[in-house]
Write a protein that holds these residues in place. Sequence first.
Motif, mmCIF file in Angstrom:
data_model
loop_
_atom_site.group_PDB
_atom_site.id
_atom_site.type_symbol
_atom_site.label_atom_id
_atom_site.label_comp_id
_atom_site.label_asym_id
_atom_site.label_seq_id
_atom_site.Cartn_x
_atom_site.Cartn_y
_atom_site.Cartn_z
ATOM 1 N N VAL A 63 0.880 -1.165 0.000
ATOM 2 C CA VAL A 63 0.000 0.000 0.000
ATOM 3 C C VAL A 63 0.915 1.211 0.000
ATOM 4 O O VAL A 63 1.728 1.389 0.908
ATOM 5 N N ALA A 65 1.490 5.206 0.080
ATOM 6 C CA ALA A 65 0.840 6.441 0.518
ATOM 7 C C ALA A 65 1.769 7.623 0.298
ATOM 8 O O ALA A 65 2.982 7.529 0.533
ATOM 9 N N VAL A 88 -2.772 5.703 -1.516
ATOM 10 C CA VAL A 88 -3.432 6.557 -0.524
ATOM 11 C C VAL A 88 -2.833 7.964 -0.626
ATOM 12 O O VAL A 88 -1.623 8.140 -0.479
ATOM 13 N N TYR A 89 -3.692 8.931 -0.882
ATOM 14 C CA TYR A 89 -3.276 10.323 -1.029
ATOM 15 C C TYR A 89 -3.666 11.089 0.233
ATOM 16 O O TYR A 89 -4.835 11.159 0.587
ATOM 17 N N VAL A 90 -2.668 11.658 0.910
ATOM 18 C CA VAL A 90 -2.873 12.343 2.181
ATOM 19 C C VAL A 90 -2.597 13.835 1.984
ATOM 20 O O VAL A 90 -1.441 14.247 1.873
ATOM 21 N N SER A 182 -7.685 3.763 -5.354
ATOM 22 C CA SER A 182 -7.126 4.894 -4.617
ATOM 23 C C SER A 182 -8.031 5.345 -3.480
ATOM 24 O O SER A 182 -9.258 5.241 -3.552
ATOM 25 N N TRP A 183 -7.385 5.887 -2.458
ATOM 26 C CA TRP A 183 -8.043 6.478 -1.298
ATOM 27 C C TRP A 183 -7.468 7.877 -1.115
ATOM 28 O O TRP A 183 -6.318 8.124 -1.468
ATOM 29 N N ALA A 207 -11.378 8.130 -6.115
ATOM 30 C CA ALA A 207 -10.828 7.687 -4.839
ATOM 31 C C ALA A 207 -11.896 7.704 -3.755
ATOM 32 O O ALA A 207 -12.737 8.607 -3.704
ATOM 33 N N THR A 209 -12.932 8.830 -0.413
ATOM 34 C CA THR A 209 -12.439 10.075 0.169
ATOM 35 C C THR A 209 -13.051 10.346 1.536
ATOM 36 O O THR A 209 -14.256 10.156 1.744
ATOM 37 N N ILE A 229 -7.260 5.599 7.308
ATOM 38 C CA ILE A 229 -7.570 5.481 5.882
ATOM 39 C C ILE A 229 -6.573 4.541 5.193
ATOM 40 O O ILE A 229 -6.932 3.816 4.257
ATOM 41 N N ILE A 230 -5.330 4.522 5.679
ATOM 42 C CA ILE A 230 -4.373 3.558 5.132
ATOM 43 C C ILE A 230 -4.798 2.138 5.466
ATOM 44 O O ILE A 230 -4.707 1.220 4.633
ATOM 45 N N ALA A 233 -7.526 1.082 3.132
ATOM 46 C CA ALA A 233 -6.967 0.709 1.836
ATOM 47 C C ALA A 233 -6.325 -0.680 1.899
ATOM 48 O O ALA A 233 -6.480 -1.503 1.006
#
Length: 237
Positions: A63, A65, A88-90, A182-183, A207, A209, A229-230, A233
């Motif tokens: 995963v 991120a 995973v987009y933070v 994607s998240w 994603a 979200t 959130i990770i 995912a």
Amino acid sequence: MQNKPTVVLVHGAFADSTSWNGVVKKLEQEGYPVVAAANPLRGLSHDAAYVRELLAGIEGPVVLAGHSYGGAVITNAARGAGNVKALVYVAAFVPANGESALELAGKFPGSSLGEVLRPVPVTLADGSQAVDLYIERDKFPHQFAADVSEDVAALMAVSQRPVTNVALEEPSGEPAWQTVPSWALVAADDLNIPAETQHFMAERARAYTVEVRASHAVSVSRPEDVADIIDKAAQSV
């Protein structure tokens, strides 16, 4: 019981891998193997190639991120990396093909980052001239980490890693989010990447979200939310 996927964390501009410390602690408590990569912040294709080589040395599913500019890096690094099963987009850039972080930062109003940058000339490894960008130290806490304690934000300001103008201006290649689930975690009080921009990019990438009330430094101020959130995912892998 199956082994959990490895979580690889990629920091963004004006930060280093210690910005993930709280997230790492939460994930390791949940039994995840974690790698916090040292993002070079020299150029998008260069940085993505570095992370891709790191990914190639990891056995089993990953995963991946990214925070801030690190989102642009993972978008490119995961392309062709068969072991990356989720992105995973933070509070991160989620570029499409041909878009740069700089272009996306100005897509919607709300970013004040350009007003607080301090440029320093730098010679890159290939001999070309560029500019290293820092956030002015006294402006850093408000701009980057308004919901982080004053002591921690002050230390972050001193230890910030500069990013080159080249990295922020370089267009993205074909995005991995076209083929990898994607998240996205949106930081509602972000002064670097406006929440409207984050929502636009996340929606475009289809994603999953969530939004939290946090500054750009959400991995520091809200590590539980980032780890959550990770984990979501990772459960899909």
